[in-house]
Design an enzyme around this catalytic site. Structure first.
Site, short mmCIF file in Angstrom:
data_model
loop_
_atom_site.label_atom_id
_atom_site.label_comp_id
_atom_site.label_asym_id
_atom_site.label_seq_id
_atom_site.Cartn_x
_atom_site.Cartn_y
_atom_site.Cartn_z
N LYS A 190 41.76 -33.46 -14.79
CA LYS A 190 42.84 -33.79 -15.74
C LYS A 190 42.75 -33.46 -16.91
O LYS A 190 43.75 -32.86 -17.49
CB LYS A 190 42.86 -35.35 -15.91
N ASN A 191 41.62 -33.47 -17.71
CA ASN A 191 41.37 -33.33 -19.04
C ASN A 191 41.46 -31.47 -19.38
O ASN A 191 41.63 -30.98 -20.43
CB ASN A 191 40.10 -33.84 -19.35
N CYS A 208 44.85 -46.37 -28.70
CA CYS A 208 44.75 -46.76 -27.38
C CYS A 208 43.71 -47.81 -27.19
O CYS A 208 43.00 -48.16 -28.31
CB CYS A 208 44.74 -45.70 -26.39
N ARG A 210 41.71 -43.29 -32.60
CA ARG A 210 42.06 -41.98 -32.42
C ARG A 210 43.18 -41.31 -33.12
O ARG A 210 44.11 -40.90 -32.55
CB ARG A 210 42.37 -41.83 -30.71
N VAL A 234 44.69 -38.14 -35.39
CA VAL A 234 44.89 -36.69 -35.18
C VAL A 234 44.69 -36.00 -36.24
O VAL A 234 45.37 -34.67 -36.48
CB VAL A 234 46.16 -36.45 -34.50
N ASP A 277 32.85 -40.09 -21.17
CA ASP A 277 34.06 -40.62 -20.13
C ASP A 277 33.31 -40.74 -18.93
O ASP A 277 33.80 -41.27 -17.88
CB ASP A 277 34.88 -39.12 -19.64
N ARG A 317 46.13 -42.81 -13.74
CA ARG A 317 45.96 -41.90 -14.73
C ARG A 317 44.87 -40.68 -14.51
O ARG A 317 45.15 -39.51 -14.94
CB ARG A 317 45.79 -42.33 -16.16
C1 EPZ Z 1 39.29 -36.00 -25.12
O1 EPZ Z 1 40.17 -36.90 -25.95
C2 EPZ Z 1 39.65 -36.47 -23.78
N1 EPZ Z 1 41.14 -36.73 -23.41
C3 EPZ Z 1 38.90 -37.91 -23.59
O2 EPZ Z 1 38.92 -38.44 -22.17
C4 EPZ Z 1 37.32 -37.69 -23.90
O3 EPZ Z 1 36.97 -39.07 -23.94
C5 EPZ Z 1 37.39 -37.29 -25.45
O4 EPZ Z 1 38.07 -35.92 -25.44
C6 EPZ Z 1 35.81 -36.98 -25.71
O5 EPZ Z 1 35.31 -36.19 -24.92
C7 EPZ Z 1 41.80 -35.44 -23.02
O6 EPZ Z 1 41.02 -34.56 -22.84
C8 EPZ Z 1 42.97 -35.44 -22.55
P1 EPZ Z 1 38.39 -35.97 -29.45
P2 EPZ Z 1 40.47 -36.48 -27.51
O7 EPZ Z 1 39.39 -35.68 -30.19
O8 EPZ Z 1 40.84 -34.88 -27.68
C9 EPZ Z 1 38.04 -38.66 -33.40
C10 EPZ Z 1 39.38 -39.86 -20.65
O9 EPZ Z 1 39.02 -41.02 -20.17
N2 EPZ Z 1 38.86 -37.98 -34.04
O10 EPZ Z 1 37.39 -35.19 -29.04
O11 EPZ Z 1 41.62 -37.32 -27.91
C11 EPZ Z 1 38.45 -39.67 -32.14
O12 EPZ Z 1 38.68 -40.99 -32.64
C12 EPZ Z 1 39.81 -39.58 -21.78
O13 EPZ Z 1 39.60 -38.88 -19.74
C13 EPZ Z 1 39.41 -38.16 -35.15
O14 EPZ Z 1 38.75 -38.92 -35.78
O15 EPZ Z 1 39.01 -36.75 -28.15
C14 EPZ Z 1 37.09 -39.96 -31.43
O16 EPZ Z 1 36.26 -40.90 -32.20
C15 EPZ Z 1 39.41 -40.45 -22.96
N3 EPZ Z 1 40.38 -37.31 -35.67
C16 EPZ Z 1 36.28 -38.49 -31.44
O17 EPZ Z 1 36.87 -37.84 -32.78
C17 EPZ Z 1 40.79 -36.43 -34.73
O18 EPZ Z 1 41.85 -35.73 -35.40
C18 EPZ Z 1 36.64 -37.71 -30.42
O19 EPZ Z 1 37.82 -37.68 -30.16
C19 EPZ Z 1 40.60 -36.11 -33.66
C20 EPZ Z 1 39.48 -37.18 -33.11
#
Ligand code: EPZ
Length: 428
Positions: free
Chosen positions: A22-23, A121, A126, A128, A314, A406
């Site tokens: 999925k990811n 969520c 989370r 961006v 995950d 999902r």
């Molecule tokens: C991806 O989410 C995955 N989703 C998540 O999988 C996974 O848990 C996560 O990476 C970590 O491996 C998809 O790929 C669709 P991050 P993402 O940006 O990209 C913080 C599942 O269960 N952060 O690596 O959103 C954030 O809050 C899902 O399949 C900021 O602060 O994760 C988190 O604490 C859940 N600012 C950490 O970084 C930002 O601009 C890692 O988030 C971006 C992130």
């Protein structure tokens, strides 16, 4: 809302076909915006999140035709010959946060994007912000208004830059990588995420004509090109689904053959499972893993979730279910998300002995969990409850199972084929 009823206590024996990740599929689908030519994706999983991303892309003008097959035989052709809309609306983005991955491609291809802020969520706020800083490093002007990201590239298009992520972000790396492929000049992304899904995206972009060095490392160097062409690309197997079913074999004391997946995708997970006492054998000829727990109890181990190649967040909930039935204690520390222990109270309803202290959970294994009615709260928590229920003697009822849809393709069918007594009941 639908429920899943599980009568556990039986070792699982049989074969499970692992689906495409999925990811990986979600950013690969977003990458189709980068070219006017068709991107043909195979091994796309049939999941709610994939359908959500399809709706977002179609609202932007992408034509998507799928052959209706499942698994490796599935083929979806995505063509953004003309992008008719550069806005991704709140009602679509709020359903699936990864919709924000259209930001980079829209900016790179069209020079403009208006994307709803995804909001938080269940597992965390989370933000961006790192995605937006990366777009600004490529010359984009970013405004936040009315809950939307308003991003505009310079008249001549995005320009290459130096992006340094203060901490690893998977989505931030993906947005930056996709945008940089069409930005004029050189871009360096430092402290890039190294998840296999990033490598998959980079390999697909190269197949589309992008120039990317350092794939698989934490430093990506991209030389922008004027346009990308179409490609045909197979989605990498889902490492989290692989790990989840490996835990199913371990927690039931069974033996499962996981087909269409690879050991290197679950490196840190397999290390931990082997440390617990799980046997994992790879057959590279047949492209499958055999996972079993045939001799002796599962031992408690300590884990800290980390960016790849560390133990994936995950898989945290799934491992906790296994540790709840292990011999001895384990400490599980969640370092990525601030609220990813919502499965704990539900596991405790099943008799687990778990105490949360800040970002760590102390799990003291019990001989056997008890069946109970429980509620899913997020995607990985829901599968953790399925795994726990499979280990109990008796009937458990799991509600709010739409979370499962999902990220797990045909989960009840896959488990039932291996001897699980599992049914999904549709409630009004
Ligand atoms: C991806 O989410 C995955 N989703 C998540 O999988 C996974 O848990 C996560 O990476 C970590 O491996 C998809 O790929 C669709 P991050 P993402 O940006 O990209 C913080 C599942 O269960 N952060 O690596 O959103 C954030 O809050 C899902 O399949 C900021 O602060 O994760 C988190 O604490 C859940 N600012 C950490 O970084 C930002 O601009 C890692 O988030 C971006 C992130």
């Amino acid at each position: 809302m639908d429920q899943i009823i599980i009568r556990g206590g039986r070792p699982l024996e049989g074969e499970i076909q692992i689906s495409g990740a999925k990811n990986a599929a979600l950013p690969l689908m977003a990458a189709s915006l980068l070219s006017a030519e068709p991107l043909i994706l195979t091994n796309l999983p049939d999941l709610a999140d994939i359908t959500s991303m399809r709706h977002v892309l179609e609202s932007l003008g992408t034509n998507i035709q799928c052959n209706g097959e499942q698994g490796p035989d599935s083929t979806c052709t995505m063509q953004s010959a003309t992008i008719t809309e550069t806005m991704a609306p709140y009602d679509l983005v709020r359903k699936m946060r990864a919709s924000v991955l259209v930001l980079g491609p829209l900016l790179a291809r069209e020079g403009h994007a208006r994307v709803s802020l995804p909001g938080g969520c269940a597992i965390g706020t989370r933000p961006v912000d790192l995605h937006l800083k990366a777009m600004a490093q490529l010359g984009a002007k970013i405004n936040l208004e009315d809950g939307y990201i308003e991003a505009t590239a310079p008249d001549g298009g995005l320009t290459g830059g130096q992006i340094v992520f203060p901490f690893v972000t998977v989505g931030g790396t993906e947005n930056a990588l996709m945008a940089a492929t069409l930005a004029s000049g050189e871009t360096t992304i430092s402290n890039a995420a190294r998840e296999p899904e990033i490598t998959d995206l980079a390999n697909c972009l190269v197949a589309m004509g992008a120039k990317i060095d350092g794939i698989g490392s934490d430093t990506l160097k991209i030389t922008g090109v004027s346009s990308l062409h179409g490609a045909r690309y197979a989605v990498v197997p889902d490492r989290i689904e692989t790990g989840s079913y490996a835990v199913a074999a371990a927690i039931t004391g069974g033996c499962l053959k996981l087909k269409g997946t690879r050991l290197d995708l679950i490196g840190s997970v397999s290390d931990i499972l082997r440390e617990c006492g799980v046997d994992i054998e790879e057959d590279t000829q047949q492209n499958c893993l055999t996972v079993s727990r045939t001799n002796g109890p599962i031992r408690g181990v300590d884990i800290i979730t980390e960016p790849y190649p560390g133990f994936p967040t995950d898989m945290q909930a799934q491992l906790m279910a296994l540790m709840a039935t292990a011999t001895g204690a384990s400490m599980i520390t969640e370092s990525i998300f601030e609220n990813r222990f919502m499965h704990v109270p539900e596991l405790c309803r099943m008799g687990a002995n778990i105490n949360v202290h800040g970002s760590s959970a102390i799990v003291r294994g019990v001989d056997r969990l008890s069946p109970a009615p429980v509620m899913a709260t997020d995607l990985r928590a829901s599968v953790s409850l399925v795994l726990a229920a499979l280990s109990t003697q008796g009937e458990s009822v799991i509600s709010r199972v739409y979370h499962l849809d999902r990220g797990y393709e045909h989960l009840p069918e896959k488990l039932a084929a291996c001897g699980a007594q599992i049914t999904r009941v549709r409630n009004s």
